[in-house]
Motif scaffolding. Structure first.
Motif, PDB file in Angstrom:
ATOM      1  N   ARG A  40     -13.652  -0.004  -3.030  1.00  0.00           N
ATOM      2  CA  ARG A  40     -12.500   0.093  -3.899  1.00  0.00           C
ATOM      3  C   ARG A  40     -13.106   0.089  -5.497  1.00  0.00           C
ATOM      4  N   SER A  60     -14.311  16.083   1.506  1.00  0.00           N
ATOM      5  CA  SER A  60     -15.858  15.500   1.426  1.00  0.00           C
ATOM      6  C   SER A  60     -16.392  16.743   0.678  1.00  0.00           C
ATOM      7  N   VAL A  68     -15.000   4.587   7.989  1.00  0.00           N
ATOM      8  CA  VAL A  68     -15.559   5.135   6.860  1.00  0.00           C
ATOM      9  C   VAL A  68     -15.635   3.789   5.909  1.00  0.00           C
ATOM     10  N   SER A 107     -19.374  14.740   8.703  1.00  0.00           N
ATOM     11  CA  SER A 107     -17.876  13.864   9.597  1.00  0.00           C
ATOM     12  C   SER A 107     -18.370  14.051  11.069  1.00  0.00           C
ATOM     13  N   ILE A 112     -15.318   2.021  -6.692  1.00  0.00           N
ATOM     14  CA  ILE A 112     -16.034   3.424  -6.988  1.00  0.00           C
ATOM     15  C   ILE A 112     -15.743   3.956  -8.322  1.00  0.00           C
ATOM     16  N   PRO A 113     -14.087   3.806  -8.786  1.00  0.00           N
ATOM     17  CA  PRO A 113     -14.155   4.448 -10.441  1.00  0.00           C
ATOM     18  C   PRO A 113     -14.673   3.193 -11.309  1.00  0.00           C
ATOM     19  N   TRP A 116     -20.988   5.372   6.625  1.00  0.00           N
ATOM     20  CA  TRP A 116     -20.352   5.390   7.930  1.00  0.00           C
ATOM     21  C   TRP A 116     -20.669   3.850   8.493  1.00  0.00           C
ATOM     22  N   ALA A 141      -7.699  10.254  -7.294  1.00  0.00           N
ATOM     23  CA  ALA A 141      -7.116  10.607  -8.646  1.00  0.00           C
ATOM     24  C   ALA A 141      -7.798   9.509  -9.689  1.00  0.00           C
ATOM     25  N   PHE A 151     -15.914   2.909   1.997  1.00  0.00           N
ATOM     26  CA  PHE A 151     -16.099   3.229   0.818  1.00  0.00           C
ATOM     27  C   PHE A 151     -15.306   2.336  -0.078  1.00  0.00           C
ATOM     28  N   VAL A 194       0.369   4.149  -2.342  1.00  0.00           N
ATOM     29  CA  VAL A 194      -0.876   4.993  -2.469  1.00  0.00           C
ATOM     30  C   VAL A 194      -0.744   6.508  -2.208  1.00  0.00           C
ATOM     31  N   ASN A 199       0.700   7.891  -5.352  1.00  0.00           N
ATOM     32  CA  ASN A 199      -0.315   7.797  -6.336  1.00  0.00           C
ATOM     33  C   ASN A 199      -1.654   8.835  -5.907  1.00  0.00           C
ATOM     34  N   ALA A 200      -1.958   9.156  -4.768  1.00  0.00           N
ATOM     35  CA  ALA A 200      -2.972   9.709  -4.610  1.00  0.00           C
ATOM     36  C   ALA A 200      -2.988  11.213  -5.039  1.00  0.00           C
ATOM     37  N   LYS A 235      -7.775  -2.055   4.993  1.00  0.00           N
ATOM     38  CA  LYS A 235      -7.123  -1.375   3.756  1.00  0.00           C
ATOM     39  C   LYS A 235      -7.724   0.012   3.580  1.00  0.00           C
ATOM     40  N   ILE A 256      -6.012   3.568   3.162  1.00  0.00           N
ATOM     41  CA  ILE A 256      -6.384   4.494   1.974  1.00  0.00           C
ATOM     42  C   ILE A 256      -6.989   5.682   2.403  1.00  0.00           C
ATOM     43  N   VAL A 302     -10.694   8.324  -9.457  1.00  0.00           N
ATOM     44  CA  VAL A 302     -12.067   8.747  -9.752  1.00  0.00           C
ATOM     45  C   VAL A 302     -12.104  10.027 -10.748  1.00  0.00           C
ATOM     46  N   LEU A 325       0.753  -1.246   0.055  1.00  0.00           N
ATOM     47  CA  LEU A 325      -0.019  -0.157   0.105  1.00  0.00           C
ATOM     48  C   LEU A 325       0.784   1.278   0.189  1.00  0.00           C
TER      49      LEU A 325
END
Ligand SMILES: CC(C)(COP(=O)(O)OP(=O)(O)OC[C@H]1O[C@@H](n2cnc3c(N)ncnc32)[C@H](O)[C@@H]1OP(=O)(O)O)[C@@H](O)C(=O)NCCC(=O)NCCSC(=O)/C=C/c1ccc(O)cc1
Length: 353
Positions: free
Chosen positions: A245, A314, A241, A115, A247-248, A232, A283, A243, A49, A52-53, A187, A191, A285, A46
């Motif tokens: 992996r 957010s 959180v 949040s 989503i893209p 949440w 990135a 979310f 990341v 890469n973010a 993970k 992230i 997305v 990881l």
């Protein structure tokens, strides 16, 4: 299709604010290595990341050492309330000054945040702080997550259009860092340490504020069977959180059709937009969205720049993107877009002055 006779809501005085602590991505990566390196077998995979973010800096309402300790939900939420109100006050006063208005001219507030939790809500707390009018309408909005910037503006515009001549204060604040849990070795949590930051935005919305950006139209779409994509998980020590992996992948598979329905309803085409201002969720997305909008890779320069300077704050982030675009003197038609828990896409057409 948009009714050409209806009053048009304008957004004026858009102001953004961040807390004082700056987190450098290289330092976050080093600290995350200390925290997760020994406990998470896959951490070495990881490590990239953080680079890469495509994020250089983020802002935080607590110093970086705070993230290495364990904290209870109550302590986190106390920090959330205190810092959220401080940041909103700063943004709201800035918005009033820019729009050359005073607090007693505000007829209603739309306060968006997912949040943390506050009851009485942030708008009521700010009412005391800023001596806002006692007959003010209050609409606190919790749960839209990252979609709250675009959809919060849409709700404020809708209120303004139904009450021509009234002024609504749009407030958006997210303190994503406070939800980080140092003992969560998933993970997703790792992230999240590479992506999220703290920020707030405020603007005035009304049909009479003709100097600002004009809200042409808006839409949203919530996909079936996607409740598990974002959200949440409420745990004893705070909000954890969720979310996906994927989503893209969801964006590539589904966003085009949702956007197409909105554009068809409004009689618009992608060619009608000079600018594409998206919430930069990450990135990958943005890579997917640029494909959907038919842009070259990196084409959403303002979304990418805001991601690099502030991370993913957010709901607040898309308003930072709009602010950056306006500061650069962009004008003409812009498509704002975002994604949030539901799983929901939000779109808004904004005519920059
Ligand atoms: C730039 C990233 C962060 C890293 O790219 P990369 O370095 O090429 O890494 P990979 O994408 O290949 O992922 C590395 C590993 O992490 C895994 N991974 C990759 N995302 C994931 C994942 N969300 N889960 C859990 N494993 C994963 C991925 O499967 C892979 O695992 P493995 O195959 O075992 O090596 C890239 O993944 C990226 O842009 N992802 C899109 C991020 C994204 O979806 N953003 C939109 C969501 S925003 C959101 O939901 C907001 C929530 C929120 C949060 C806090 C708040 O306070 C408020 C709101």
């Amino acid at each position: 299709m948009t009714d050409t006779n209806r009053p048009v809501a304008h957004m004026a005085g858009l102001t953004v604010a961040n807390p004082d602590h700056v987190l450098e991505q290289a330092e976050v990566a080093r600290r995350a290595g200390e925290l997760f390196g020994g406990a998470l077998a896959s951490f070495d995979r990881l490590r990239p990341v953080y680079e890469n973010a495509a994020i250089d800096t983020r802002y935080s309402c607590v110093p970086i050492d705070w993230y290495q300790e364990a904290h209870g939900f109550g302590a986190r939420n106390d920090l959330y309330i205190r810092n959220a109100v401080d940041l909103l006050e700063k943004a709201a006063r800035g918005a009033l000054e820019k729009a050359e208005m005073t607090a007693d001219q505000i007829d209603g507030v739309v306060a968006v945040s997912t949040s943390g939790i506050a009851t009485p809500s942030l708008d009521a707390l700010l009412m005391e702080r800023m001596n806002l009018r006692r007959d003010m309408q209050r609409l606190p909005v919790f749960g839209l997550g990252c979609a709250g910037g675009v959809l919060g503006l849409a709700r404020a515009a809708q209120m303004a259009m139904s009450q021509p001549g009234k002024t609504y204060l749009l407030l958006v604040v997210e303190l994503c860092g406070l939800t980080f849990r140092s003992r969560d070795y998933s993970k997703s949590n790792v992230i999240a340490t590479a992506l999220f930051g703290d920020g707030a935005a405020a603007a005035l919305v009304g049909t009479h504020l003709t100097s600002g950006a004009a809200v042409h139209s808006f839409a949203e779409h919530t996909w079936r069977d996607t409740l598990d994509v974002m959200g949440w998980d409420v745990t004893d020590d705070g909000l954890s959180v969720i979310f996906s992996r994927d989503i893209p992948t969801h964006v590539r598979a589904r966003m085009g059709a949702a956007l197409g329905s909105y554009l068809a309803r409004e009689g618009l085409n992608l060619d009608d937009f000079r600018h594409f201002l998206s919430h930069p969720g990450g990135a990958k997305v943005l890579d997917a969205l640029e494909e959907i909008f038919g842009l070259a890779p990196g084409g959403m320069a303002h979304s990418r720049r805001v991601l690099a300077q502030f991370g993913n704050m957010s709901a607040a982030t898309v308003l930072f993107v709009v602010r950056a675009a306006m500061d650069d003197g962009l004008h003409g038609r812009a498509l704002l877009s975002t994604l949030g828990p539901g799983f929901t896409a939000g779109f808004l057409t904004l005519d920059l002055p």
